[in-house]
Design a protein around this motif. Structure first.
Motif, PDB file in Angstrom:
ATOM      1  N   ALA A   4       0.982  -1.064  -0.082  1.00 23.36           N
ATOM      2  CA  ALA A   4       0.388   0.036   0.024  1.00 23.36           C
ATOM      3  C   ALA A   4       1.144   1.102  -0.023  1.00 23.36           C
ATOM      4  CB  ALA A   4      -1.032   0.059   1.150  1.00 23.36           C
ATOM      5  N   ASP A   5       2.068   1.199   0.912  1.00 17.76           N
ATOM      6  CA  ASP A   5       2.931   2.082   1.576  1.00 17.76           C
ATOM      7  C   ASP A   5       4.018   1.671   0.632  1.00 17.76           C
ATOM      8  OD1 ASP A   5       4.016   5.206   1.139  1.00 17.76           O
ATOM      9  OD2 ASP A   5       3.292   4.928   3.506  1.00 17.76           O
ATOM     10  N   LEU A   6       4.321   2.815  -0.830  1.00 20.28           N
ATOM     11  CA  LEU A   6       5.841   2.106  -1.063  1.00 20.28           C
ATOM     12  C   LEU A   6       7.079   3.030  -0.353  1.00 20.28           C
ATOM     13  CD1 LEU A   6       4.802   2.120  -5.119  1.00 20.28           C
ATOM     14  CD2 LEU A   6       5.124   0.978  -3.909  1.00 20.28           C
ATOM     15  N   ARG A   7       7.078   4.079   0.150  1.00 20.93           N
ATOM     16  CA  ARG A   7       8.261   4.232   0.747  1.00 20.93           C
ATOM     17  C   ARG A   7       8.085   3.253   2.295  1.00 20.93           C
ATOM     18  NH1 ARG A   7       9.812  10.830   2.083  1.00 20.93           N
ATOM     19  NH2 ARG A   7      11.870  10.556   3.603  1.00 20.93           N
ATOM     20  N   PRO A   8       9.742   3.147   3.219  1.00 21.67           N
ATOM     21  CA  PRO A   8       9.523   2.556   4.200  1.00 21.67           C
ATOM     22  C   PRO A   8       9.450   3.489   5.299  1.00 21.67           C
ATOM     23  CG  PRO A   8      11.812   1.845   2.464  1.00 21.67           C
ATOM     24  CD  PRO A   8      10.980   2.810   1.769  1.00 21.67           C
ATOM     25  N   ALA A   9       9.026   3.272   6.241  1.00 19.41           N
ATOM     26  CA  ALA A   9       9.296   3.873   7.225  1.00 19.41           C
ATOM     27  C   ALA A   9      10.594   4.764   7.780  1.00 19.41           C
ATOM     28  CB  ALA A   9       8.040   3.734   8.477  1.00 19.41           C
ATOM     29  N   VAL A  10      11.549   4.258   7.998  1.00 14.18           N
ATOM     30  CA  VAL A  10      12.142   5.134   7.915  1.00 14.18           C
ATOM     31  C   VAL A  10      13.085   4.349   7.017  1.00 14.18           C
ATOM     32  CG1 VAL A  10      14.981   4.966   8.999  1.00 14.18           C
ATOM     33  CG2 VAL A  10      12.163   4.513  10.747  1.00 14.18           C
ATOM     34  N   VAL A  11      14.213   5.412   5.784  1.00 12.01           N
ATOM     35  CA  VAL A  11      15.135   5.507   4.512  1.00 12.01           C
ATOM     36  C   VAL A  11      16.274   5.140   4.983  1.00 12.01           C
ATOM     37  CG1 VAL A  11      15.516   6.325   2.560  1.00 12.01           C
ATOM     38  CG2 VAL A  11      13.152   6.584   3.133  1.00 12.01           C
ATOM     39  N   ASP A  12      16.751   3.497   4.778  1.00  9.96           N
ATOM     40  CA  ASP A  12      17.833   3.886   4.986  1.00  9.96           C
ATOM     41  C   ASP A  12      18.975   4.310   4.044  1.00  9.96           C
ATOM     42  OD1 ASP A  12      20.891   2.543   6.142  1.00  9.96           O
ATOM     43  OD2 ASP A  12      20.316   0.633   5.587  1.00  9.96           O
ATOM     44  N   PRO A  13      19.759   4.858   4.442  1.00 10.85           N
ATOM     45  CA  PRO A  13      20.498   5.264   2.159  1.00 10.85           C
ATOM     46  C   PRO A  13      20.863   4.292   1.535  1.00 10.85           C
ATOM     47  CG  PRO A  13      21.350   7.199   4.183  1.00 10.85           C
ATOM     48  CD  PRO A  13      20.257   6.131   4.706  1.00 10.85           C
ATOM     49  N   ALA A  14      21.372   3.088   2.656  1.00  3.05           N
ATOM     50  CA  ALA A  14      21.887   1.939   1.858  1.00  3.05           C
ATOM     51  C   ALA A  14      20.684   1.310   1.027  1.00  3.05           C
ATOM     52  CB  ALA A  14      22.297   0.940   2.550  1.00  3.05           C
ATOM     53  N   TRP A  15      19.330   1.356   1.382  1.00  2.00           N
ATOM     54  CA  TRP A  15      18.271   1.179   1.096  1.00  2.00           C
ATOM     55  C   TRP A  15      18.497   1.245  -0.821  1.00  2.00           C
ATOM     56  CZ3 TRP A  15      13.751   3.681  -0.689  1.00  2.00           C
ATOM     57  CH2 TRP A  15      12.828   2.682  -0.997  1.00  2.00           C
ATOM     58  N   VAL A  16      18.949   2.696  -0.671  1.00  7.96           N
ATOM     59  CA  VAL A  16      18.702   3.117  -2.105  1.00  7.96           C
ATOM     60  C   VAL A  16      19.840   2.489  -3.384  1.00  7.96           C
ATOM     61  CG1 VAL A  16      19.305   5.707  -3.370  1.00  7.96           C
ATOM     62  CG2 VAL A  16      17.855   5.470  -1.384  1.00  7.96           C
ATOM     63  N   GLY A  17      19.557   2.202  -3.967  1.00  3.30           N
ATOM     64  CA  GLY A  17      20.054   1.701  -5.381  1.00  3.30           C
ATOM     65  C   GLY A  17      20.124   0.197  -5.420  1.00  3.30           C
ATOM     66  N   SER A  18      19.495  -0.993  -4.013  1.00  2.00           N
ATOM     67  CA  SER A  18      19.590  -1.973  -4.120  1.00  2.00           C
ATOM     68  C   SER A  18      17.843  -2.398  -4.668  1.00  2.00           C
ATOM     69  CB  SER A  18      18.656  -2.525  -2.610  1.00  2.00           C
ATOM     70  OG  SER A  18      16.980  -1.948  -2.210  1.00  2.00           O
ATOM     71  N   ALA A  19      17.971  -3.903  -5.355  1.00  2.00           N
ATOM     72  CA  ALA A  19      17.117  -4.368  -5.858  1.00  2.00           C
ATOM     73  C   ALA A  19      15.502  -4.488  -5.031  1.00  2.00           C
ATOM     74  CB  ALA A  19      16.856  -5.450  -5.903  1.00  2.00           C
ATOM     75  N   ASP A  20      15.849  -3.944  -4.338  1.00  2.00           N
ATOM     76  CA  ASP A  20      13.883  -3.373  -3.650  1.00  2.00           C
ATOM     77  C   ASP A  20      13.396  -2.349  -4.287  1.00  2.00           C
ATOM     78  OD1 ASP A  20      11.650  -4.533  -1.541  1.00  2.00           O
ATOM     79  OD2 ASP A  20      12.602  -2.650  -0.826  1.00  2.00           O
ATOM     80  N   PHE A  21      14.203  -1.657  -4.133  1.00  2.00           N
ATOM     81  CA  PHE A  21      14.364   0.203  -4.426  1.00  2.00           C
ATOM     82  C   PHE A  21      14.184   0.615  -5.699  1.00  2.00           C
ATOM     83  CE2 PHE A  21      16.635   3.693  -6.253  1.00  2.00           C
ATOM     84  CZ  PHE A  21      15.860   4.688  -5.858  1.00  2.00           C
ATOM     85  N   CYS A  22      14.497  -0.361  -6.669  1.00  2.00           N
ATOM     86  CA  CYS A  22      14.412  -0.921  -7.291  1.00  2.00           C
ATOM     87  C   CYS A  22      12.901  -0.396  -8.171  1.00  2.00           C
ATOM     88  CB  CYS A  22      15.279  -1.003  -8.809  1.00  2.00           C
ATOM     89  SG  CYS A  22      16.914  -0.868  -8.827  1.00  2.00           S
ATOM     90  N   ALA A  23      12.608  -2.142  -7.611  1.00  2.00           N
ATOM     91  CA  ALA A  23      11.239  -2.676  -8.327  1.00  2.00           C
ATOM     92  C   ALA A  23      10.174  -1.502  -7.087  1.00  2.00           C
ATOM     93  CB  ALA A  23      11.353  -3.718  -6.900  1.00  2.00           C
ATOM     94  N   VAL A  24      11.002  -0.951  -6.831  1.00  2.00           N
ATOM     95  CA  VAL A  24       9.377   0.161  -5.885  1.00  2.00           C
ATOM     96  C   VAL A  24       9.906   1.514  -6.153  1.00  2.00           C
ATOM     97  CG1 VAL A  24       9.718   2.077  -4.088  1.00  2.00           C
ATOM     98  CG2 VAL A  24       9.793  -0.165  -3.698  1.00  2.00           C
ATOM     99  N   MET A  25      10.632   1.487  -7.370  1.00  2.00           N
ATOM    100  CA  MET A  25      10.774   2.787  -8.492  1.00  2.00           C
ATOM    101  C   MET A  25       9.963   2.356  -9.392  1.00  2.00           C
ATOM    102  SD  MET A  25      12.348   5.393  -6.523  1.00  2.00           S
ATOM    103  CE  MET A  25      12.400   6.387  -7.722  1.00  2.00           C
ATOM    104  N   ARG A  26       9.958   1.385  -9.831  1.00  2.00           N
ATOM    105  CA  ARG A  26       9.345   1.322 -11.406  1.00  2.00           C
ATOM    106  C   ARG A  26       7.708   0.815 -10.766  1.00  2.00           C
ATOM    107  NH1 ARG A  26      10.947  -4.514 -13.090  1.00  2.00           N
ATOM    108  NH2 ARG A  26      12.200  -2.994 -15.262  1.00  2.00           N
ATOM    109  N   GLU A  27       7.258   0.301  -9.550  1.00  2.00           N
ATOM    110  CA  GLU A  27       6.228   0.604  -9.234  1.00  2.00           C
ATOM    111  C   GLU A  27       5.623   1.861  -9.361  1.00  2.00           C
ATOM    112  OE1 GLU A  27       2.039  -0.391  -7.827  1.00  2.00           O
ATOM    113  OE2 GLU A  27       3.645  -1.380  -9.443  1.00  2.00           O
ATOM    114  N   ALA A  28       6.853   2.873  -7.884  1.00  2.00           N
ATOM    115  CA  ALA A  28       5.927   4.549  -8.532  1.00  2.00           C
ATOM    116  C   ALA A  28       5.941   4.930  -8.855  1.00  2.00           C
ATOM    117  CB  ALA A  28       7.143   4.609  -8.077  1.00  2.00           C
ATOM    118  N   ALA A  29       6.445   4.761 -10.420  1.00  2.00           N
ATOM    119  CA  ALA A  29       6.355   5.076 -11.423  1.00  2.00           C
ATOM    120  C   ALA A  29       4.839   4.976 -12.633  1.00  2.00           C
ATOM    121  CB  ALA A  29       7.440   4.757 -12.666  1.00  2.00           C
ATOM    122  N   ARG A  30       5.048   3.436 -12.114  1.00  2.00           N
ATOM    123  CA  ARG A  30       3.618   2.721 -12.904  1.00  2.00           C
ATOM    124  C   ARG A  30       2.230   3.738 -11.839  1.00  2.00           C
ATOM    125  NH1 ARG A  30      -0.526  -0.406 -11.955  1.00  2.00           N
ATOM    126  NH2 ARG A  30       0.242  -0.941  -9.638  1.00  2.00           N
TER     127      ARG A  30
END
Length: 756
Positions: free
Chosen positions: A41-67
């Motif tokens: 339901a909510d694509l953004r994690p409650a707490v964003v770990d800078p290391a998460w940006v650039g991960s596979a999960d991050f890429c999947a989230v960006m793809r879904e957010a754009a869709r």
């Protein structure tokens, strides 16, 4: 073996050698997470770990957010491009591959890491369009986006800069920095500390515009140019009264021309230096600057044309004397002029950012410059679908007349099939001349050039329709894709069956990147398409950069066929020479500005300490202890500290303005030191450094003198510390004809030609 290849790429660091394998692996893993992410339901994690940006999960989230936000599902290559930009690279992606979305996803990634992102665009239109278009994507991720434009008020600018991502034209970002450098109250500052610059059309911004100074001027007055000088030089004849050098960058009166001018003015010309300057400026405007090539006249004003984009260079002007001379030539009133308070090159502006990345369709050709001047590497991202465009060999002709005749015949024959045609011309005058010639043959063409660039989106949107003929000046930075059939599925298939968009270049540009950008308008996302360039031995590229060599003999139809390889080699050689000369001028300009930028950095650091602290008060208390105590007893320490801050800031700004004038004069004449076998650059730095130290001493002396006399209970402006009543900004075509030293560099072209 693959690891060995990657190791060699890193060692050699060749253009485009960024290894995409790690990014492709992450994107592949993101594909496995796609179904799971779509259920969140909510694509953004409650707490964003800078290391998460650039991960596979991050890429999947960006793809879904754009869709969800835009109705677009990013291709794998778009996610690869995003990761490459998050790694600090300039990404090269073909036209039509969706770079706007790639840039927005990368900007969102940087913002989620906690960085403040400035998305640097080439103009206000694209800045606003992209901010509004990508706004829903940012909102879906809990981020904010804003944009600034020339018309934005200070409060609107502050609000935009407060957003996580701020879109703005490179000129507007620079002007805000310049204006902040003259603030006297911290509350009036607009621009936050620079963190991340994400540059669209990176080659254009970082290379083509790198030397263009952005100027802040004050105390505006009407410019001056004598209409009688413009009228006088109109009567002079080339070759008899004046001559032009082989590079077409300098013009000189002959002895006969000097006699004619002296008789007309009734003076001994060289006993009146001011008149000599006026005559030379009028002659430069008359002989070297051409209407509808270098500039256009619209709404009663002279507008410069950006040669790399074929559109009006917004806010650009020549140095004041030449600007006024062109206006007098065109029978227009002189525009305002004023004292330069500070300036900033685009290159210096971008280098302020600790982190820089970018995207463009043509980066490889300037990879060495991006590495040399910005320490940036190129990541070449392959297209989602292979390019099937057919790029035909150049058609080379002996004369301009032969070329234009064949060009019209080619357009006519291709149009007869219904295939859409895009014709790329070199300047405004050529686009209008070609449109008139087509009209005479009963062919209607839509014309896009600097005179009607406001209609750009509508013209480009229709360029892919069946039977369309579009004549345009340079296509770089247009920001709009040409879709076959203008998006109509039935017509798209019909146009594709005809071969797709056919691009015709009326001549080779000085930069191969501009040729590639024109070609790239066809063959979008795997569409069919074709391209061809028409070249003649009388084209400016060959006459300016290969004047000592001639094309092989042409046949009766004017076409060079017998020794085609030699002819094509000569064209390519002339283009390489042009690129080499321009690179050398870029390097030379940067060499001269490095010391000035070092000095500016020190001055700004000192100014910030005065503006935000009590450095000014402490310096004056130490220099004038008795006066400081006396004023504190009269008005209180707070009032004295405020006055001390204003006094030091005023004299620091005033002395810096005078120092800039000194450096400009020094550089203009420093080339003469070469006659004494001295290195002009070394001599420039040898004089610039002590002049800077003397300037700092002068700031201290003037501040002390003012403080001893000042009445801190009264307005300091009434006591002589009057700042400009108004400031205005513009971009200046610095030394459009080059200093003598620059012209020496241009002669390097001759040496390069002989070494071919």
């Amino acid at each position: 073996m693959a690891r060995v290849g990657a190791w060699f790429r890193r060692i050699l660091d060749k253009p485009g050698s960024v290894d995409l394998t790690p990014f492709q692996r992450i994107v592949g893993e993101a594909g496995d997470l796609e179904d799971e992410v779509t259920r969140r339901a909510d694509l953004r994690p409650a707490v964003v770990d800078p290391a998460w940006v650039g991960s596979a999960d991050f890429c999947a989230v960006m793809r879904e957010a754009a869709r969800r936000a835009l109705g677009q599902r990013p291709y794998d290559v778009q996610l690869v491009g995003m990761l490459a930009m998050l790694d600090g690279n300039v990404v090269q992606m073909a036209t039509g591959e969706g770079k706007t979305l790639v840039g927005a996803m990368a900007a969102a990634g940087y913002a989620l890491r906690g960085g403040r992102v400035h998305a640097v665009s080439v103009n206000d239109y694209l800045a606003r369009r992209d901010a509004e278009w990508m706004g829903p994507l940012y909102a879906t991720l809990g981020l904010t986006a804003g944009w600034i434009a020339e018309t934005s008020a200070p409060e609107e600018r502050r609000a935009a800069y407060a957003c996580d991502v701020t879109y703005g034209a490179v000129s507007e970002l620079g002007f805000d920095v310049l204006r902040d450098r003259l603030r006297t109250d911290p509350a009036d500052l607009v621009v936050p500390a620079p963190e991340i610059a994400l540059v669209d059309e990176a080659d254009s911004v970082l290379v083509d515009e790198a030397r263009v100074p952005l100027v802040l001027a004050g105390t505006a007055d009407p410019g001056t140019a004598l209409p009688e000088m413009a009228a006088l030089v109109r009567r002079l004849s080339r070759g008899y009264h004046y001559t032009i050098d082989e590079e077409g960058r300098s013009v000189f009166l002959t002895p006969k021309g000097t006699d004619t001018v002296e008789k007309a003015l009734g003076i001994d010309l060289y006993e009146h230096p001011g008149v000599v300057t006026q005559v030379n400026l009028a002659l430069h405007a008359h002989a070297l600057l051409t209407r509808d090539v270098d500039y256009i006249v619209r709404d009663g004003r002279v507008h410069l044309v950006d040669s790399s984009r074929g559109r009006v260079a917004v806010l650009q002007r020549w140095p004041d004397g030449l600007q006024a001379a062109v206006e007098a030539k065109e029978h227009l009133p002189a525009s305002e002029t004023g004292e330069i308070l500070d300036s900033l090159t685009v290159q210096s502006l971008i280098r302020r950012y600790p982190r820089v990345c970018g995207m463009t369709g043509t980066a490889i050709a300037v990879a060495d410059q991006l590495k040399e001047f910005y320490d940036l590497r190129i990541a070449v991202v392959p297209p989602d679908k292979p390019c099937v465009r057919v790029d035909e060999p150049d058609r080379i002709f002996a004369t301009l007349e032969d070329k234009e005749r064949a060009l019209l015949e080619e357009i006519e024959s291709r149009h007869a099939t219904g295939r859409p045609i895009l014709v790329g011309t070199l300047d405004v005058a050529e686009s209008e001349r070609l449109a008139e010639a087509l009209d005479a043959r009963g062919l209607s063409a839509a014309v896009l050039n600097a005179k009607n660039d406001a209609e750009e989106a509508q013209i480009i949107a229709k360029a892919g329709r069946r039977g369309a003929i579009t004549v345009s000046t340079q296509m770089a930075g247009r920001g709009t894709d040409i879709r076959l059939g203008a998006g109509d599925p039935g017509e798209e298939q019909e146009v594709a069956a005809l071969g797709g968009l056919y691009v015709i270049g009326t001549g080779r540009h000085e930069s191969s990147r501009l040729d590639d950008q024109l070609r790239g308008r066809a063959g979008r996302q795997g569409d069919p398409g074709g391209s061809v360039f028409f070249v003649s031995g009388e084209d400016t590229l060959l006459t300016a950069y290969a004047p000592e060599q001639s094309l092989p003999p042409a046949g009766r139809d004017g076409v060079v066929t017998a020794a085609y390889a030699d002819a094509a080699g000569l064209v390519a050689h002339a283009q390489r020479v042009a690129e080499g000369v321009n690179l050398e001028i870029h390097r030379n300009t940067w060499r001269y500005t490095r010391e000035q930028e070092r000095q500016r950095t020190e001055v700004l650091d000192q100014r910030d300490r005065v503006l935000h602290g009590d450095l000014g008060a402490r310096a004056l208390e130490q220099a004038c202890p008795a006066r400081f105590r006396e004023l504190c007893e009269e008005a209180g320490r707070e009032a004295v500290e405020h006055a001390a801050r204003q006094i030091v800031l005023y004299h620091l700004d005033r002395c810096w303005t005078e120092h800039l004038g000194f450096l400009a004069d020094l550089r203009e004449g420093i080339h003469l030191r070469a006659l004494g076998r001295l290195n002009p650059l070394d001599e420039f730095n040898r004089e610039a450094v002590p002049a800077y130290r003397a300037m700092l001493d002068e700031v201290e002396r003037r501040s002390k003198e003012t403080f001893e006399k000042a009445d801190v209970t009264r307005d300091l402006a009434e006591q002589g510390l009057k700042r400009p009543t108004a400031t205005w900004t513009y971009l200046v075509q610095d030394n459009p004809f080059g200093s003598e030293w620059d012209r020496v560099l241009k002669r390097v072209a001759g040496t390069l030609k002989r070494k071919r």
